[in-house]
Scaffold this motif. Structure first.
Motif, short mmCIF file in Angstrom:
data_model
loop_
_atom_site.label_atom_id
_atom_site.label_comp_id
_atom_site.label_asym_id
_atom_site.label_seq_id
_atom_site.Cartn_x
_atom_site.Cartn_y
_atom_site.Cartn_z
N ARG A 203 36.16 -76.43 38.49
CA ARG A 203 36.00 -76.85 39.89
C ARG A 203 36.19 -75.71 40.88
N ILE A 204 36.57 -74.53 40.39
CA ILE A 204 36.77 -73.38 41.27
C ILE A 204 35.44 -72.69 41.50
N ASP A 205 35.11 -72.45 42.77
CA ASP A 205 33.85 -71.74 43.08
C ASP A 205 34.10 -70.69 44.16
N GLY A 206 33.02 -70.10 44.63
CA GLY A 206 33.12 -69.02 45.60
C GLY A 206 33.62 -69.44 46.97
N ASP A 207 33.62 -70.74 47.26
CA ASP A 207 34.12 -71.24 48.54
C ASP A 207 35.60 -71.63 48.48
N THR A 208 36.23 -71.44 47.33
CA THR A 208 37.60 -71.88 47.14
C THR A 208 38.60 -70.87 47.71
N SER A 209 39.47 -71.34 48.58
CA SER A 209 40.52 -70.46 49.12
C SER A 209 41.73 -70.43 48.21
N CYS A 210 42.03 -71.60 47.58
CA CYS A 210 43.21 -71.64 46.72
C CYS A 210 43.10 -72.78 45.71
N VAL A 211 43.86 -72.63 44.65
CA VAL A 211 43.99 -73.65 43.61
C VAL A 211 45.46 -74.02 43.54
N VAL A 212 45.76 -75.31 43.58
CA VAL A 212 47.16 -75.76 43.59
C VAL A 212 47.47 -76.45 42.26
N VAL A 213 48.44 -75.90 41.53
CA VAL A 213 48.79 -76.39 40.20
C VAL A 213 50.30 -76.59 40.12
N GLN A 214 50.74 -77.73 39.60
CA GLN A 214 52.17 -77.98 39.42
C GLN A 214 52.60 -77.49 38.04
N TYR A 215 53.85 -76.92 37.99
CA TYR A 215 54.32 -76.25 36.77
C TYR A 215 55.82 -76.42 36.64
N PRO A 216 56.30 -77.24 35.68
CA PRO A 216 55.59 -78.23 34.87
C PRO A 216 54.94 -79.30 35.75
N ASP A 217 53.91 -79.96 35.22
CA ASP A 217 53.15 -80.87 36.08
C ASP A 217 53.82 -82.24 36.17
N ILE A 218 53.19 -83.16 36.88
CA ILE A 218 53.80 -84.45 37.17
C ILE A 218 54.05 -85.27 35.91
N LEU A 219 53.34 -84.99 34.84
CA LEU A 219 53.56 -85.70 33.57
C LEU A 219 54.49 -84.93 32.64
N GLY A 220 55.04 -83.80 33.13
CA GLY A 220 55.96 -83.00 32.33
C GLY A 220 55.30 -81.95 31.47
N ARG A 221 53.98 -81.82 31.55
CA ARG A 221 53.24 -80.87 30.71
C ARG A 221 53.27 -79.46 31.33
N LEU A 222 52.91 -78.47 30.54
CA LEU A 222 52.94 -77.07 30.99
C LEU A 222 51.53 -76.50 31.03
N PRO A 223 50.93 -76.38 32.21
CA PRO A 223 49.60 -75.77 32.29
C PRO A 223 49.65 -74.28 31.98
N ASP A 224 48.50 -73.75 31.60
CA ASP A 224 48.38 -72.31 31.31
C ASP A 224 48.12 -71.58 32.63
N LEU A 225 49.18 -71.20 33.32
CA LEU A 225 49.02 -70.58 34.64
C LEU A 225 48.28 -69.25 34.56
N ALA A 226 48.54 -68.47 33.52
CA ALA A 226 47.88 -67.17 33.41
C ALA A 226 46.36 -67.34 33.34
N LYS A 227 45.91 -68.30 32.57
CA LYS A 227 44.47 -68.57 32.43
C LYS A 227 43.88 -69.05 33.75
N ILE A 228 44.58 -69.93 34.43
CA ILE A 228 44.09 -70.46 35.71
C ILE A 228 44.10 -69.37 36.77
N ALA A 229 45.14 -68.52 36.77
CA ALA A 229 45.22 -67.43 37.74
C ALA A 229 44.04 -66.48 37.58
N GLU A 230 43.71 -66.14 36.35
CA GLU A 230 42.58 -65.23 36.10
C GLU A 230 41.28 -65.83 36.62
N ALA A 231 41.08 -67.11 36.36
CA ALA A 231 39.85 -67.78 36.82
C ALA A 231 39.80 -67.84 38.34
N ALA A 232 40.93 -68.12 38.98
CA ALA A 232 40.97 -68.18 40.44
C ALA A 232 40.69 -66.82 41.04
#
Length: 455
Positions: A203-232
Motif C-alpha cells: 500500500r506504500i506508494d510515491g505519494d506516501t508521507s509516512c507509514v504507521v506501524v505498532q510494535y508489538p501490534d494490537i494483537l501482540g504480534r511483532l511486525p518486521d520493522l526493518a523490512k517495512i522501513a526499507e520499503a518505506a
C-alpha cells in the motif's frame, strides 16, 4: 468533592468583563441537539454534602478494582508494579507544584529531570533525540503524522496505517486529519498468526508521507520493522513506529535500531498507574538529528553557565503557548510533566539491567499463560510470537464471555469486538495481557473459568 465558592454576582461580573450576555453564550458552538434541555432525569435537584458522599461511596462499591481481581487487561494500558519510592519522590513539594517553566532556566531541577527523561526515552527507542514528553500515546501518534507532513513539505499527503494499529490511535489520527489535507489509508485488522507485512508494504506508494506501524501490534504480534522501513524509504516515506508497552523494549530490538524514523508511544507502563485511563504520558523521539526542528513539544538541552558550571536550558519550545500559533509545530498544551517525572524516577530505579529483568519476567509469565490457556478446550492461541500480550480465539462470543467472568472477579482480557466494533469476524477474539503482577494462580483461575464457560 469540589467546593464551588462563586456567587451569582461573581458570575455576572465575569460575564460583563468578557462581554457575554449569559453563560449559554459560552456554549454557542455546541450543537443544539447535544445540549441538555433540562435537569438530568433521575438526579435530585439538591442533596446535602454528607448524603452525596454516602451515595458516591455506595456507587464505588460496584466497581471491581484491578488489585481485587485476576487481571488480564491490556490493549495500551498495563498493570505493572510501581515501587513506593516513585510516589514518595514525585509527591515532594518542589515537584508536585511545578508547572510549565515559563522562565525555564530558573527551574534547574525541572529542566534536569526532563533532560534525563529525554535521554532515557532516546536510549529506550534507539533514537538520537527525544522531546520532553507529550500528552499521551494516541496524540503523540498524530503529532508524528503531522511531523511527517512537515518533513515532506506538503508534497506527500498519504498516510498508510497498519491494520494492526491500536484502533483508538487510528481514530485520533483520522479525527485530526479532518483539519489537514492528509489522506488516511487504513486497513481492516486480520486474525493471522503473523502481521501482514507484505500487504502493508504493497500500500506504500510515491505519494506516501509516512507509514504507521505498532510494535508489538494490537494483537501482540511483532511486525518486521526493518523490512517495512526499507520499503518505506524506497518510496521516500518515513516509518513511524508506535509502542504502547515500553517494557517490551527491554527484551526486543528498539524501533530506531530497526530503521524507524519517528518513534512514539505510551509511557504509562513505567511509573504511572492505570488511574482510570489517565493522565498518561506520551513519548516522542526521532532517529535522525536533522529532523529535530520539525519535532513537536519542548526540548531541554545541557550547557554551561558564565562560571563554567553545568546547567540546563529550554533549547526548543515549539508549542503554541510559547511562540506565535502559526509557527507552532504542536497545539497540545501539556507535556504530562508529573507523569514524565514518575517515568524518570521508575526508570532510574530499574536501570538497564533491571528493565531487562522485568521484561524477561513479563515474557516468562506470558508464555506460561499462553501455554496453559491454549490447553483449554475451545481456546486457540493466535500468535506465533509475542511479548507479554497475545490473542486467543474462543469458541464463543468473547465479549459475552468477558462479561460473564467479571461476575467471578476475573478480568479476562479485552475482547476484539470492543476494540473493533462492527467487525463480526473478530467477535471470538480475546486480547490477554500478562505482567509481573500476574501470578500463576491467576492464570489457573482464568483457565478453570474458561473451561467452565466454554464447556
Amino acid at each position: 468533592m469540589r467546593y464551588l465558592p462563586l456567587t451569582d454576582t461573581d458570575r455576572s461580573d465575569m460575564l460583563d468583563t468578557i462581554g457575554a450576555p449569559d453563560i449559554d453564550a459560552l456554549f454557542a458552538d455546541v450543537p443544539e441537539a447535544a445540549r441538555l434541555s433540562g435537569p438530568i432525569e433521575g438526579l435530585p435537584m439538591h442533596a446535602s454534602e454528607m448524603a452525596v458522599e454516602k451515595h458516591m461511596r455506595r456507587l464505588s462499591k460496584k466497581n471491581l478494582a484491578a488489585s481485587d481481581a485476576a487481571f488480564f487487561l491490556g490493549a495500551g494500558a498495563y498493570k505493572h508494579h510501581i515501587p513506593a519510592s516513585v510516589d514518595h519522590i514525585i509527591q515532594r513539594g518542589e515537584f508536585l507544584t511545578a508547572y510549565t517553566p515559563y522562565q525555564p532556566e530558573i527551574a534547574q531541577g525541572t529542566l534536569q529531570m526532563l533532560f534525563e527523561f529525554q535521554t532515557q526515552v532516546a536510549r529506550l527507542y534507539g533514537c538520537a533525540v527525544a522531546n520532553a514528553s507529550m500528552y499521551d500515546g494516541s496524540t503523540a501518534c498524530w503529532e508524528a503524522v503531522a511531523m511527517a507532513g512537515r518533513v515532506a513539505r506538503g508534497k506527500k499527503r498519504k498516510v498508510v496505517l497498519s491494520g494492526a494499529l491500536h484502533p483508538h490511535y487510528a481514530e485520533v489520527v483520522r479525527t485530526m486529519a479532518k483539519f489537514t489535507d492528509d489522506e488516511i489509508a487504513g486497513a481492516p485488522p486480520s486474525l493471522t498468526a503473523r502481521p501482514d507485512d507484505d500487504g502493508l508494504i504493497a500500500r506504500i506508494d510515491g505519494d506516501t508521507s509516512c507509514v504507521v506501524v505498532q510494535y508489538p501490534d494490537i494483537l501482540g504480534r511483532l511486525p518486521d520493522l526493518a523490512k517495512i522501513a526499507e520499503a518505506a524509504h524506497d518510496k521516500g516515506a518515513l516509518l513511524i513506529a508506535v509502542n504502547t508497552e515500553p517494557v517490551a523494549l527491554g527484551a526486543i530490538a528498539s524501533p530506531g535500531e530497526l530503521g524507524a524514523d519517528i518513534v512514539v508511544g505510551e509511557g504509562q507502563s513505567i511509573g504511572v498507574g492505570l488511574q482510570f485511563g489517565g493522565p498518561y504520558l506520551g513519548l516522542f523521539a526521532v532517529r535522525d538529528e536533522k529532523h529535530v526542528r520539525m519535532m513537536p513539544g519542548r526540548l531541554c538541552g545541557e550547557t554551561v553557565d558564565a562560571g563554567g558550571k553545568r546547567g540546563f536550558v529550554l533549547t526548543l519550545s515549539t508549542r503554541e503557548q510559547h511562540i506565535r500559533r502559526e509557527k507552532a509545530t504542536s497545539n497540545i498544551c501539556t507535556n504530562s510533566g508529573l507523569c514524565a517525572l514518575a517515568f524518570n524516577v521508575h526508570m532510574t530505579l530499574l536501570g538497564e539491567k533491571g528493565l531487562r529483568r522485568l521484561a524477561m519476567e513479563n515474557h516468562r509469565l506470558a508464555c506460561f499463560a499462553a501455554d496453559r490457556l491454549a490447553k483449554v478446550p475451545g481456546v486457540k492461541l493466535l500468535n506465533d510470537a509475542f511479548f507479554n500480550e497475545f490473542t486467543l480465539l474462543l469458541d464463543g462470543d468473547a465479549r459475552s464471555i468477558v462479561r460473564e467472568l467479571t461476575q467471578q472477579d476475573i478480568l479476562a482480557g479485552v475482547s476484539l469486538a470492543r476494540l473493533f466494533p462492527g467487525h463480526d469476524a473478530l467477535s471470538n477474539g480475546l486480547l490477554v495481557a500478562v505482567t509481573e503482577t500476574t501470578t500463576e494462580e491467576d492464570v489457573e483461575t482464568l483457565a478453570s473459568a474458561l473451561e467452565e464457560v466454554l464447556a
